[in-house]
Design an enzyme around this catalytic site. Structure first.
Site, mmCIF file in Angstrom:
data_model
loop_
_atom_site.group_PDB
_atom_site.id
_atom_site.type_symbol
_atom_site.label_atom_id
_atom_site.label_comp_id
_atom_site.label_asym_id
_atom_site.label_seq_id
_atom_site.Cartn_x
_atom_site.Cartn_y
_atom_site.Cartn_z
ATOM 1 C CD GLU A 166 4.308 82.861 107.254
ATOM 2 O OE1 GLU A 166 3.776 82.837 106.136
ATOM 3 O OE2 GLU A 166 3.659 83.015 108.311
ATOM 4 C CD GLU A 370 3.632 87.025 110.309
ATOM 5 O OE1 GLU A 370 2.573 86.632 109.789
ATOM 6 O OE2 GLU A 370 4.647 87.313 109.646
HETATM 7 C C1 BG6 Z 1 1.902 85.460 107.042
HETATM 8 C C2 BG6 Z 1 2.885 86.436 106.445
HETATM 9 O O1 BG6 Z 1 1.800 84.384 106.175
HETATM 10 O O2 BG6 Z 1 0.596 85.837 107.234
HETATM 11 C C3 BG6 Z 1 2.424 87.880 106.430
HETATM 12 O O3 BG6 Z 1 4.142 86.326 107.039
HETATM 13 C C4 BG6 Z 1 0.949 87.945 106.154
HETATM 14 O O4 BG6 Z 1 3.203 88.573 105.501
HETATM 15 C C5 BG6 Z 1 0.221 87.203 107.261
HETATM 16 O O5 BG6 Z 1 0.437 89.222 105.991
HETATM 17 C C6 BG6 Z 1 -1.271 87.260 107.138
HETATM 18 O O6 BG6 Z 1 -1.655 86.810 105.872
HETATM 19 P P1 BG6 Z 1 -2.601 87.640 104.910
HETATM 20 O O7 BG6 Z 1 -2.639 86.848 103.665
HETATM 21 O O8 BG6 Z 1 -3.907 87.746 105.580
HETATM 22 O O9 BG6 Z 1 -1.936 88.957 104.734
#
Ligand code: BG6
Length: 472
Positions: A166, A370
């Protein structure tokens, strides 16, 4: 488009899940590890933990991998902590750090789980940050040196590599992620210089990987979310084009085509954010040819036109909540989409749209690294965790992913967020994502016991049926 028959997932489809080092490992200063910017972060939203112990995966990795194996994982995407390998960012290599990931990778291979390695997931070495971080051009060479150690140490067993997690969110939401250097002056201008350095560093590492390991595959890993216009008003459509170009395509165009796209470049010019590009940089970008695109998807974004002048941002947000740019685009909450407990919108159909768009634009195989639902999970009196909301979320996204595959998109893997509970970037331990519950609270570590959630058993069936059985 409606399809009479759905195409199946490929036989060797990489079903798995993801984590990142600083969010899951803990042991932040053990066995020679140096501090990263995440370890040195001083401000946390009230009531949320730091990352020092996290899920203590460093000491529980065998148990965690055996649970992943029980789910039937074909792949596990994790990141390597740069400061475990090279504690000061450059120079001496820490043999204990090398050993930890050797052990983790060997454990995965024991269960036929394909390791997918992210080289850098937000946790820049603190020593490098002190020297200017990504504003300092020398960080490019530091990243190449670090990548070389990884490719040398693990290249005999790791086939899939991801460069930078990201990068687009680090540039657009560094503050929310806790990685924005508070000493930066003229922040946005500086951030786009950092962005350029990261693009060059990434391109060098892609090229290096191909030279050192001809059989390995490597790609970028941005957060991609298709941008909708708020209405069919032509000005809103232009705003959506602007945000698509700045948020999404800038990063993929640079990685894949080795160029800045025209709309993003004109935005940089208009705002006075044009980076210094040294002779040879664009050749480096063009020489690198990623083998695939990895992207993280949470939900589409929606914007409307902004008619205001100036350089200030419009509103506040995080990686999933749009901050507008005056005269360019303005965030708009899509009334057709539900939101999760933390205000993030949910858009499975937009997942299909995003997959189609990325594939048509770049024609490279795609892996999802993700996708997932952050929620407050509850342990029932009988010890079970009935996260049916998470199962529903995944089911809807997998249905849309299969539709995208039927549309012709080449998707070779799905590694949602996250394999086990970990610490959220800015909502602490209470915002859980895992298939496996980690029994700890914000400030009470308890015994960090691992408990499979209902989604664990559901995902196990999904994998066993190669995506045919999505019901529960
Ligand atoms: C992504 C990241 O932006 O979202 C992760 O790569 C992150 O590191 C995930 O944990 C979820 O976001 P958050 O803020 O809910 O942890």
């Amino acid at each position: 488009m409606k399809h009479k028959n759905l195409k199946p997932f490929s036989n060797n489809f990489l079903w798995g899940a993801s984590t990142s080092a600083y969010q899951v490992e803990g042991a932040w200063n053990e066995d020679g590890k140096g501090p990263s910017v995440m370890d040195m972060r001083e401000e946390f939203p009230e009531g949320t933990t730091d990352f020092k112990v996290a899920s203590d995966h460093y000491h529980h990795y065998k148990e965690d991998v055996s649970l992943m194996a029980e789910m039937g994982f074909k792949a596990y995407r994790f990141s390597i902590a740069w400061t475990r390998i090279i504690p000061n960012g450059t120079g001496e290599v820490n043999s204990k750090g090398i050993e930890f990931y050797n052990n983790l990778i060997n454990e995965l291979i024991k269960y036929n789980i394909e390791p997918i390695v992210t080289m850098y997931h937000f946790d820049l070495p603190h020593v490098l940050q002190e020297k200017g971080g990504w504003s300092n051009r020398e960080t490019i060479e530091a990243f190449v040196e670090y990548a070389k150690v990884l490719l040398n140490s693990y290249g005999d067993r790791v086939k899939y590599w991801l460069t930078i997690n990201e990068q687009n969110m680090m540039i657009m939401h560094g503050k929310a992620l806790g990685i924005l250097d508070s000493n930066l002056e003229e922040v946005d201008c500086e951030l786009y210089q950092q962005n350029h350095h990261m693009l060059v560093a990434q391109a060098k590492v892609i090229d290096l990987c191909h030279q050192m390991l001809p059989a390995a595959l490597i790609g970028p890993a941005p957060n991609i979310a298709y941008v909708y216009p708020a209405t069919s008003k032509p000005e809103d459509v232009l705003a959506a084009q602007n945000f698509n170009a700045i948020r999404n395509w800038l990063y993929l165009d640079a990685a894949i085509y080795g160029r800045y796209n025209a709309t993003a470049w004109s935005f940089l010019e208009e705002k006075g954010y044009v980076p210094t590009i040294v002779d040879g940089d664009m050749d480096i970008l063009q020489k690198a040819n990623p083998d695939f695109i990895a992207f993280n998807y949470y939900a589409t974004k929606t914007v409307e036109a902004s008619v205001e002048d100036g350089n200030e941002k419009i509103g506040t947000g995080d990686q999933e909540i749009v901050i507008g740019e005056k005269g360019v685009y303005k965030g708009h909450s899509n009334p057709h989409l539900p939101t999760n407990d933390f205000g993030w919108q949910i858009d499975p159909v937009g997942f299909r749209a995003t997959l189609r768009e990325v594939y048509e634009r770049y024609q490279l195989p795609i892996i999802i690294t993700e996708n997932g639902l952050g929620a407050i999970d509850k342990v029932e009196e009988d010890g079970s965790i009935n996260d049916t909301y998470r199962i529903n979320y995944y089911k809807q996204h997998l249905e849309q992913m299969q539709l995208a595959i039927t549309d012709g998109v080449d998707v070779f893997g799905y590694c949602p967020w996250s394999a086990i509970d970990l610490i959220s970037t800015h909502s602490g331990a209470k915002k859980r994502y895992g298939f496996i519950f980690v029994d700890r609270e914000e400030f009470n570590l308890k015994e960090l016991r691992r408990i499979p959630k209902q989604s664990f058993y559901w995902y196990k069936d999904v994998i066993a049926s190669n995506g045919e059985s999505l019901d529960y």
